[in-house]
Structure formats: C-alpha cells, structure tokens
Design an enzyme around this catalytic site. Structure first.
Site, short mmCIF file in Angstrom:
data_model
loop_
_atom_site.label_atom_id
_atom_site.label_comp_id
_atom_site.label_asym_id
_atom_site.label_seq_id
_atom_site.Cartn_x
_atom_site.Cartn_y
_atom_site.Cartn_z
CG ASP A 85 -4.43 15.64 -20.76
OD1 ASP A 85 -3.73 14.93 -20.02
OD2 ASP A 85 -5.12 15.17 -21.69
CD GLU A 126 -6.01 13.47 -27.31
OE1 GLU A 126 -5.88 12.32 -26.87
OE2 GLU A 126 -6.06 14.46 -26.58
CE LYS A 132 -3.92 8.51 -31.54
NZ LYS A 132 -3.89 9.31 -30.33
CE LYS A 191 -8.23 14.52 -23.67
NZ LYS A 191 -6.86 14.64 -24.11
CG ASP A 228 -1.80 1.20 1.31
OD1 ASP A 228 -1.46 2.22 0.66
OD2 ASP A 228 -2.83 1.14 1.99
CG HIS A 270 1.93 15.06 -25.04
ND1 HIS A 270 2.89 14.40 -24.33
CD2 HIS A 270 0.75 14.53 -24.62
CE1 HIS A 270 2.32 13.52 -23.51
NE2 HIS A 270 1.02 13.58 -23.67
C1 BG6 Z 1 -1.81 11.68 -22.59
C2 BG6 Z 1 -2.99 12.50 -22.18
O1 BG6 Z 1 -0.62 12.20 -22.06
O2 BG6 Z 1 -1.72 11.66 -24.02
C3 BG6 Z 1 -4.27 11.96 -22.80
O3 BG6 Z 1 -3.11 12.51 -20.76
C4 BG6 Z 1 -4.11 11.89 -24.30
O4 BG6 Z 1 -5.39 12.76 -22.46
C5 BG6 Z 1 -2.86 11.10 -24.67
O5 BG6 Z 1 -5.28 11.27 -24.85
C6 BG6 Z 1 -2.60 11.17 -26.16
O6 BG6 Z 1 -1.54 10.30 -26.49
P1 BG6 Z 1 -1.43 9.66 -27.94
O7 BG6 Z 1 -0.12 8.94 -27.93
O8 BG6 Z 1 -2.61 8.76 -28.11
O9 BG6 Z 1 -1.47 10.81 -28.91
#
Ligand code: BG6
Length: 506
Positions: free
Chosen positions: A245, A226, A355, A350, A103, A250
């Site tokens: 996020d 996405e 995608k 989103k 834990d 990224h």
């Molecule tokens: C993650 C995010 O870091 O990357 C997610 O928290 C997102 O919300 C994801 O969907 C996207 O990653 P990829 O590789 O599918 O583009």
C-alpha cells in the site's frame, strides 16, 4: 535561510494548453468526492482551467445533470473549507459538469458515453478513479465503443497490480490502446509541494548537491507515519498490507527523488530515467540477514487521540487471524557510486502516534573532533525535510551555547524554512490539484512510467518472498505508538537512530 523572492522563472501555465475535456470514471466514489472534485474546484478558483474544459462524471447511479451538480455542490461544502468557497466560482465550476450513467462492466453502456463524447473536442483525458481490477474492462469497452483516439490521455490511480506479474497485465492492457506518452500513472506523493521541492533543494543549491553522497551522508531516513487506522478499507488493505500500500509506491518514489542523480534536463523522461537507475541499483534483501534489514508489525489495542483504539484484529469486519503487516521498517541499500555504504531506512505504519512524513538526511560527523568528546554524539548535521503536516525544511546546525560560563558547549539548533511563512501562502495546494493540472497539460514529469512501477514491484516482491519463506513474524505495537521497539533495535544495531529518538534540540 528565509529569502522571500522567487528567483526562478515562474512557469505560468498557458490557458491554451488546457483546452480539452476530462471524463471521470468512478465520479461518485470516495476519491472523486473527497479529493478530485475539490481539487478541480480549487483549479477553477485559481483560474487555471481553460474556459472550454468540460468535465463528464461517469458512474453507475441513475442521475441527470442537475442532480449531479447538486450532489457535487454538497460535496464541496463538505470537503472545501468555508473560507475557500465562493458562490460564483462554485456555479462556474458546476456548469462544466455533466453526467453519464455507465455500469462499467457492461459494454453496451459505453455506447451512450461514446455518442456524447463524439461531439466533444477529441483531446479527452480519461481518469479512472475506480478499482484497478476494472481498468482492463474499461479500456476494452471504451475501445469497442470507438471512444479512444490518439489524442486521448489515460490517467490511472495506484495500485497498478499487487505484484510484478499482475502489474504487467494491467500495463499491457493500457499499452494495447495508449502509447506510454498518453498514460499518466498517479502516485499522489509526487504532487505534494515538498516532494517537488526536493528537486529545487537538491539541484538548485550547489551547497547541498556537492555533499549529497556516501562520503558526507551517514544514512537517510524516510518515515511516513500515519495516525489513521484502516478507515473501513479492510477488504482492500488486508490483501495489500503496508508494503504494497505504501512502500511499493510512495516510499520508493521518495527514495528515488532523494537518491537519483541530477537529470540532464528538467523534463519527464530525464527525471524518470534517473529514478529508474536508482530502482535498478536497489539491492535485494539478503536472505541470511532478514532480521537485520526488516521489521514487520501490526497494531494492537491502544489509544488514539486520547480514546481507546482497537487493534487491527479488533477493527470492524476484521479477519481475526490476519497476518497482514500494518507497519514495516526496512534497511534498503543502493549499489551505486553515489550511495554505496549509505543505508536508506524506510519506515511506515498505520495508527501511529501522529501523522508525520519526513525525510531526514543524517550527515557524517567530522573525522577529527576537537571539542569535548562527551559532546561528540550531537555533533552531526541533519537536514529534516518535512512533507506533512506543516511543510518545512530544517537544517540542524551546531552552535556554541551562549553565556560567559558556557565555555565551548555545543548545541544543535534548526535553521528553519517554514513554507507557509516564507512564501506567505494562505494554503498549500493539495497534491491532486497539481496532478490534475499537469495531466490536463500533458506533462508527465509527476507521473510514474511503466518501468518504474515494474522495477518497484520486482524489489518488493523479492522482499515479500523472502519474508514469507522465512516465516517472519509480526511484532505487535500499541495503536498510537511509534511502532514496534524492534524497529529501533534494528537501526541502533548499526549505530543509527530514528530522528524522534535524537530530536533533542529540534
Ligand atoms: C494511499 C494509501 O495511497 O496513501 C493509504 O492507499 C494512505 O492507505 C494514503 O493512508 C496516505 O496518503 P497521505 O497523502 O495522507 O500521506
């Protein structure tokens, strides 16, 4: 553009550099089961794991080693495609696994873990696939149990905090027990093949590097659309929003890879030094021009894969008065010699139409145009770097329409490099395969340094403060669409276009 031979010295990985163990916290969580275990299995299949490597799975559930192995075997059948599953490889992989019930909030539970690890090779990589709110406690408890040595490595997932102040707290805690060279902060975009290919594309091709600046490039677009919605992650996502996020990590990493100066050497710190210079040069959002630089959106009811899809506020467990952004489009500017006057448009959302992750370099037109003026609008080169799906690089070039009756009519066609075909790769490795391997090797090039994380937060925090102070509202967009129309208006006001709006001959 379809050379088939690799001219670079392929850096094969010596098995001997991988001889330590991996302790995976959160081993029964979603990330571990969906991504990490399958990635480790693929490394096993590619014979890239050293014979001695042991993997200890750590989680709260009561399991013994055979039960864990059974569970992971099931997981592999779920997340690894059938043609990649080989019985002998699966059993070899499972033999590496053992389990320790902990834990993570209970200091005394770490004693048993430390006792087990005491008999192992001291070069241990800890991997925290847990909520970041637990990072501090895990480090403290590991330390109190005497499980941290200067040979250990610590691999942590994003998000490192939710703003600059909270990221400093996490980084300070990591720094209390580990040197920066021992810390591996993951941004899984850096493990994607095409992201690494940006380094080769930019710095191995004099053709591109000589044109890679504001004199030749009109604007750069980084679009990460996405098609997924919130996927049961409301609790996390509603606190974060698309800015924290996706953009803070990224998209800014992609921006850095596109915008950085050539590193003097191909090593972790040279690359990271150049990325940091870009982050430092990012201009803050001008307070008096917010609507010219920023559009926020939230998806409303619409369609996804030909089915009715609920809007963000109508998702299960939604807080129906949430004003969290699920879409953001931003005009970023970099104040340095290379990029002054060349905007970088960042866009991510989103529940969009499909995608697609693409970086598009929109080149400037010739200053003197000798063809029919009506064709001037298409007379620009574009370099389209597609990260997913179907990794490719495509240079849009102008040619003459063939035919005796066509005179000098121009058309734009792609010189197309499709990695699946040119490199006859049956499968493009998942980002986590590369990242796990590099962490085990101790190569930090694909991991994010503390100053990068903190500068990225600083830039995002300022933008969020401005939008909150000015009460920027969210534009609704239908689920399954390309986002709010104002994202197009914003960029068109500068005479620019998102790629899908001028994708006439791609
Ligand atoms: C993650 C995010 O870091 O990357 C997610 O928290 C997102 O919300 C994801 O969907 C996207 O990653 P990829 O590789 O599918 O583009």
């Amino acid at each position: 553009m379809s050379g088939t031979q690799s001219t670079t010295h392929h850096q094969t990985l010596s098995k001997h550099t991988l001889s330590h163990s991996l302790v995976l916290f959160g081993a029964l969580g979603d990330l571990s089961l969906r991504k990490l275990m399958p990635a480790l299995y693929q490394l096993e299949a590619a014979k890239l794991l050293s014979d001695e490597l042991s993997i200890m799975a750590v989680a709260r559930t009561a399991l013994d080693d055979p039960e864990l192995r059974q569970r992971i075997a099931q997981t592999l059948t779920q997340y690894v495609s059938e043609d990649q599953l080989d019985h002998a490889t699966v059993s070899r992989f499972l033999q590496r696994l053992s389990y320790c019930q902990v834990d993570l909030t209970q200091a005394q539970d770490y004693q048993a873990l430390a006792q087990k690890l005491a008999t192992w090779h001291p070069q241990i990589s800890f991997y925290l696939a847990t909520p970041p709110s637990l990072y501090g406690q895990i480090c403290d408890h590991l330390h109190s149990a005497g499980a941290i040595t200067d040979q250990c490595r610590m691999v942590v997932e994003k998000p490192i905090g939710h703003n600059l102040a909270s990221s400093v707290v996490i980084n300070d805690k990591l720094g209390q027990y580990f040197d920066e060279q021992q810390i591996f902060r993951i941004d899984h975009y850096l493990g994607k093949e095409t992201v690494q290919n940006l380094i080769a594309l930019r710095f191995a091709n004099p053709l591109f590097e000589s044109q890679w600046n504001h004199k030749h490039i009109a604007y750069v677009e980084i679009s990460v659309a996405e098609d997924v919605g919130i996927e049961g992650r409301w609790g996390y996502f509603d606190q974060a929003g698309q800015m924290r996020d996706m953009v803070q990590n990224h998209l800014l990493q992609l921006l850095c890879m596109v915008a950085m100066d050539p590193p003097s050497q191909l090593n972790a710190n040279s690359i990271r030094d150049e990325k940091v210079k870009v982050l430092r040069a990012l201009k803050p959002l001008p307070q008096n021009q917010v609507d010219k630089h920023l559009v926020l959106g939230q998806y409303a009811d619409g369609q996804h894969q030909n089915q009715a899809a609920p809007g963000y506020l109508n998702e299960a467990d939604a807080n129906t008065s949430s004003n969290t952004e699920t879409f953001i489009a931003l005009r970023a500017e970099i104040a340095n010699w290379r990029w002054t006057g060349t905007p970088f448009y960042l866009r991510t959302g989103k529940r969009m139409a499909e995608k697609v992750t693409e970086i598009i370099i929109h080149y400037k037109p010739n200053s003197h145009f000798i063809f029919d003026q009506q064709q001037a609008a298409i007379a620009q080169n574009k370099l389209v770097i597609r990260l997913q799906p179907y990794e490719s690089i495509s240079l849009q070039v102008l040619t003459k329409e063939q035919g005796i009756d066509k005179s000098m009519q121009l058309r734009r066609d792609p010189l197309h490099l499709d990695f699946a075909q040119t490199q006859s790769q049956a499968r493009i490795p998942d980002a986590y395969e590369r990242l796990l391997l590099e962490a085990l090797k101790g190569n930090q090039s694909l991991f994010v340094r503390r100053d990068e994380v903190e500068l990225a937060w600083q830039w995002c925090d300022q933008i969020r403060q401005v939008w909150q102070a000015q009460g920027v509202t969210l534009d609704p967009y239908a689920a399954g669409s390309n986002g709010p129309t104002r994202a197009c208006d914003m960029i068109e006001a500068y005479g620019h276009n998102w790629y899908e709006h001028c994708n006439d001959t791609a």
